[in-house]
Design an enzyme around this catalytic site. Structure first.
Site, PDB file in Angstrom:
ATOM      1  N   GLY A 558      32.023  18.448 -27.246  1.00  0.00           N
ATOM      2  CA  GLY A 558      31.123  18.730 -28.430  1.00  0.00           C
ATOM      3  C   GLY A 558      29.631  19.091 -27.659  1.00  0.00           C
ATOM      4  CE  LYS A 578      30.956  26.367 -30.737  1.00  0.00           C
ATOM      5  NZ  LYS A 578      30.398  27.661 -30.139  1.00  0.00           N
ATOM      6  CG  ASP A 674      24.503  25.588 -23.441  1.00  0.00           C
ATOM      7  OD1 ASP A 674      23.797  25.582 -22.223  1.00  0.00           O
ATOM      8  OD2 ASP A 674      25.158  24.701 -23.943  1.00  0.00           O
TER       9      ASP A 674
END
Ligand SMILES: *[C@@H]1O[C@H](CO)[C@@H](O)[C@H](O)[C@H]1NC(C)=O
Ligand SMILES: *[C@@H]1O[C@H](CO)[C@@H](O)[C@H](O)[C@H]1NC(C)=O
Ligand SMILES: *[C@@H]1O[C@H](CO)[C@@H](O)[C@H](O)[C@H]1NC(C)=O
Ligand SMILES: *[C@@H]1O[C@H](CO)[C@@H](O)[C@H](O)[C@H]1NC(C)=O
Ligand SMILES: *[C@@H]1O[C@H](CO)[C@@H](O)[C@H](O)[C@H]1NC(C)=O
Ligand SMILES: *[C@@H]1O[C@H](CO)[C@@H](O)[C@H](O)[C@H]1NC(C)=O
Ligand SMILES: *[C@@H]1O[C@H](CO)[C@@H](O)[C@H](O)[C@H]1NC(C)=O
Ligand SMILES: *[C@@H]1O[C@H](CO)[C@@H](O)[C@H](O)[C@H]1NC(C)=O
Ligand SMILES: *[C@@H]1O[C@H](CO)[C@@H](O)[C@H](O)[C@H]1NC(C)=O
Length: 856
Positions: A558, A578, A674
């Site tokens: 997560g 997701k 990210d």
């Protein structure tokens, strides 16, 4: 024997139902029809595998309630014949095989069984033989595009029964016989193209086609005839093309009666007498081409600026006329620019702005497939277009000084309108990358809304010179070539997709019905189904069952955005889901836009989006499941995979290519935000795939960039510049990637015991020593498994450039990829084995090297 197979099959089915009891199976009769279709093709899309087309995202296949409702496979280089089994798809509404020139053979005689069909688009294929009689059974058919094939024989009379037809294109075939008078029954027709066939006889009376905008019967072997008087009763006519069909006699003044008539092309006939537009002629008339006829006189209209071409007519042999404008053989040049720019030219590919500054404008071409006007002598429409562009970009965020359009052209023989656009930067010589993307995105997302008479468009940006690669090595060539290739593919796909919709839209307008295509109209808020390339809409129930009610056991991780679950589809395919946590989900329109964009991201080194769920206030993205877990797992030894030096180089290259694709070739570009070893996954052959870019920032969304108050990212990978300025650019991903490169060396998380790998390496390295004296940092597993670390120093140099404090000093991902490729060559590895070129078309990309299609 076969009954045994049957039992096994049933058991398998039961087993799968047990695993995940949702009914995502394609209707068995549809599934076998698609299998039959595929079996007749010697080249078919690579994703057409498995036995459940609706459940496993066969590209181009759209289903509803397990029935196939649309097949859209434009420009995929399909090869083979069209199986008659297609007629079993009784719910099919759209069949679009545009531009697959190697699809050949006859059309299935029973095509009329497709009773629900509304669009049949086979333009630009290689089909031959006759148009099946059964075509008359397609009562709902609205758009029939057969242009540019090899069809022979006569137009079947039954075609006149297809009363709903609004667009009929049979041009550029080898059709023979008479043009059937019964076409006059198709009173909804909007566009009728019969040009460039081998029709004989005379033109039938089509006076009832009062909705017709375009009539094109050019280049057929018709018998000599006068201009038919019924043409003047086609009250909606805007474009009339009757070139080379043996028309003779005078041109009746009444020909120019239709009030919307703009373009009349009557070239290469034997029309004679005097050309006269009379007094009551159409006030829209702009362009009349009578080249190569027998016209002996011309009464020029007093104050109508009609562009007339009478070259190669007796009237132009008269000495007084030879120098007249109307005796010039070609249309006047449309090389004018709006606004007019009166400056001396610039050097090095720069262009003068209207204020005569030499700068690098962003340039590109707008293509309008179906503008509802023709003739370019009246500038009004183009001035309007330029004004709308200028209005759009005048917002200070675009840093735009001016917008110009120029080089307005019509293509032949398909009559598209092309317009070049230039956007000039304000106060600087060039846009930066973010600024460039911001401008281009306005087009690629169709945020720019041209005046409605232009209709929908495609925009193809030219390479932007400041970023087109100063060091022109061979690799630059590959990347640029690939970028252009992808852009061309996208262009063709988009043309094909838009065309059908636009034709229908025009038809709807003409017949006064409501316009269901609100997509083109920003003022309407109704959301239609997303246009996805092969991604499937899952229901909440389906995904719930696939993950055993989102059980903890299936939770595989997560992040800030939500949780990731592993699931299994009825087909047996593993998926990763997701799930956005409540509160972090976005608006409907944003989510829809996002999945439309993500579904277009197809690259071997990027985890693939299979579908989504937008149901019960949930927003979920469904990805392919990657079996070997994350790079972190492998580096930490958790997955038991040994990564020697060459494997690490391949992983760096693969993930670099994935990221370069997102930045440079995805449309619009995507910033990952990210990048870290946890988001680089390894498949069974250890090919690296960039994951978790879903719901990341799309480039060219400056509003959001500026309002972001919460810096997203992971400590250790976070670009310090982004952290301080809140300005997100691709270079933030490059920073994260540099950290991953160092992590590949150390095998450890970037921050250990308060020490940051970037600082430590910078501090400790000594360029005069072998391996830069960094041995103590190295993952013992590399040394144990690799021996000689060729290329190590170049690799470290590159990693440290990626983590430069200032984004501007960092290389682009495209440059990073090039450098890793040259390190691999130094090591004696072929960078192209086990990994495709840095960008592939969306079909090829997911497969990698080798034949991108199923049959090898
Ligand atoms: C599948 O489609 C056929 C029509 O082609 C229909 O008769 C049949 O009932 C459908 N099967 C299911 C399970 O819906
Ligand atoms: C024409 O299409 C509409 C739906 O768009 C349909 O309801 C109608 O039945 C069709 N007309 C004919 C003659 O089939
Ligand atoms: C054309 O329209 C006229 C008048 O509306 C009608 O009488 C005639 O039957 C129509 N012809 C055809 C072929 O539909
Ligand atoms: C065309 O329409 C006319 C009258 O509307 C009708 O008599 C004729 O049969 C129709 N022709 C075809 C081929 O449908
Ligand atoms: C064409 O057909 C219409 C009716 O459909 C008729 O009124 C007209 O006279 C015809 N014109 C010619 C030139 O045959
Ligand atoms: C125009 O052409 C027609 C048919 O070819 C012919 O009968 C007529 O005499 C010609 N008229 C002139 C003025 O040449
Ligand atoms: C059109 O432009 C070309 C150069 O772009 C020029 O050679 C030609 O003479 C021009 N034609 C006219 C009619 O102005
Ligand atoms: C360029 O010149 C034309 C007339 O020669 C003038 O109308 C136009 O305004 C000028 N454009 C600019 C940007 O100065
Ligand atoms: C040019 O087109 C516009 C809109 O289509 C029209 O209003 C205008 O009158 C036209 N101008 C001329 C000179 O024909």
């Amino acid at each position: 024997m076969s009954s045994k197979i049957g039992v096994v099959y049933i058991l398998l089915v039961l087993l799968l139902f047990k695993i995940c009891s949702v009914s995502a199976f394609t209707n068995i009769s549809d599934a076998s029809a698609l299998q039959a279709l595929k079996s007749e093709w010697t080249r078919y899309p690579e994703s057409w595998k498995g036995s459940d087309p609706c459940g496993t995202s066969w590209v181009g296949v759209t289903c509803s309630n397990d029935r196939v409702i649309s097949i859209s496979l434009a420009n995929l280089n399909l090869e083979g014949k069209l199986s008659a089994d297609i007629s079993a798809l009784s719910e099919l509404q759209i069949l679009d095989l545009t531009s697959n020139s190697k699809l050949s053979g006859p059309l299935p005689p029973n095509i009329g069984n497709l009773k629900k069909l509304t669009t049949l688009n086979l333009m630009g294929c290689g089909f031959s033989g006759q148009i099946p009689d059964s075509i008359g059974s397609l009562e709902q058919l609205n758009t029939l595009l057969f242009d540019g094939n090899q069809l022979t024989g006569k137009i079947p009379n039954s075609l006149s029964l297809v009363k709903n037809l609004t667009v009929l294109r049979l041009d550029r075939n080898k059709l023979i016989g008479d043009i059937p008078p019964s076409l006059n029954n198709l009173t909804d027709l909007f566009e009728l193209y019969l040009a460039s066939n081998r029709f004989t006889g005379s033109l039938p009376n089509l006076s009832n086609l009062t909705n017709l905008h375009t009539l094109d019967v050019s280049n057929n072997q018709l018998t000599f005839s006068l201009i038919p008087s019924w043409i003047s009763s086609l009250t909606s006519l805007s474009t009339l093309r009757m070139e080379g069909i043996q028309l003779e006699g005078p041109i009746p003044i009444s020909l120019f009666n239709p009030i919307q008539l703009q373009t009349v092309v009557l070239k290469r006939n034997q029309l004679n007498a005097t050309l006269d537009f009379g007094t009551s002629s159409s006030n829209q008339l702009e362009f009349v081409d009578l080249q190569t006829n027998g016209i002996t006189g011309y009464n020029q209209p007093a104050n109508k600026p009609i562009q007339v071409i009478l070259a190669d007519n007796p009237v132009c042999k008269e000495s007084g006329n030879q120098q007249s404008d109307f005796c010039k053989a070609s249309q006047s040049n449309n090389s004018f620019s709006i606004p007019q720019i009166n400056c001396s030219s610039c050097s090095h590919g720069k262009e003068p702005t209207p204020a005569c500054r030499c700068v690098y404008p962003i340039t590109g071409t707008l293509t309008f497939r179906s503008p509802s006007f023709s003739g370019f002598s009246n500038n009004t429409n183009f001035i309007m277009l330029q004004k709308e562009l200028a209005d759009l970009f005048k917002d200070p965020k675009y840093q735009m000084e001016a917008v110009a359009i120029r080089n307005i052209k019509e293509t032949s023989p398909d009559h598209h309108l092309l317009i070049e656009v230039l956007v000039f930067p304000l106060g600087k010589e060039s846009f930066d990358e973010t600024g460039m993307n911001r401008v281009i995105t306005e087009f690629s997302t169709h945020n720019f809304d041209p005046p409605s008479i232009f209709g929908p468009y495609i925009f193809k940006a030219d390479l932007y010179i400041p970023f087109s690669g100063g060091s022109a090595s061979s690799n630059t060539g590959i990347i640029i070539g690939a970028a252009v290739g992808a852009a061309v593919l996208l262009l063709l796909l988009t043309i094909a997709g838009i065309y059908a919709i636009w034709q229908k839209k025009r038809a709807e307008r003409a017949t006064g019905r409501n316009n269901p295509f609100a997509k083109w109209n920003k003022s309407k808020s109704s959301l239609d189904a997303p246009r996805l390339m092969g991604a499937k809409a899952f229901t909440f129930e389906e995904l719930k069952k696939c993950t055993e009610n989102f059980s903890e056991a299936n939770n595989v991780g997560g992040g800030g955005y939500g949780q990731v679950y592993k699931g299994i589809l009825p087909s047996g395919q593993l998926i990763a889901i997701k799930r956005a946590q409540q509160g972090s989900s976005q608006g409907e329109l944003e989510f829809k836009n996002e999945i439309e964009l993500l579904s277009r991201v197809h690259h071997k080194n990027v985890v693939r989006l299979l579908g989504f769920c937008f149901d019960r206030n949930e927003q979920m993205l469904v990805y392919e499941y990657i079996p070997n877990g994350s790079l972190t797992d492998s580096l930490s030894g958790k997955s038991g995979i040994v990564l020697d030096w060459t494997r690490r180089l391949r992983i760096a290259l693969g993930s670099g290519k994935g990221l370069a694709y997102l930045h440079e070739l995805a449309d619009p570009p995507i910033i990952h935000r990210d990048i870290k070893s946890n988001n680089i996954l390894l498949d069974e052959s250890l090919t690296a795939k960039v994951a978790d870019f879903g719901l990341s920032k799309l480039v060219g969304d400056p509003e959001k960039v500026h309002v972001t108050t919460q810096v997203k990212g992971t400590m250790g990978y976070l670009d310090p510049e982004y952290y301080m300025t809140n300005q997100l650019t691709e270079k933030s991903d490059v920073y994260g990637f540099g950290v991953v490169m160092l992590e590949l060396l150390t095998g450890k998380s970037p921050i250990v015991g308060g020490k940051y790998v970037v600082r430590e390496v910078q501090r400790k390295m000594d360029k005069s020593r072998s391996l830069y004296d960094l041995q103590e940092f190295l993952d013992p597993a590399i040394i144990a498994s690799s021996g000689n670390l060729k290329g190590f120093e170049t690799y470290v140099d590159l990693a440290l450039r990626c983590v430069e404090g200032e984004g501007l000093k960092r290389p682009t991902m495209g440059e990073v990829v090039k450098e890793i490729e040259s390190i691999m060559q130094l090591v004696g590895l072929n960078p192209n084995i086990d990994s495709a070129t840095s960008s592939r078309t969306y079909e090829e990309a997911s497969k990698g090297s080798g034949d991108p299609y199923g049959k090898q």
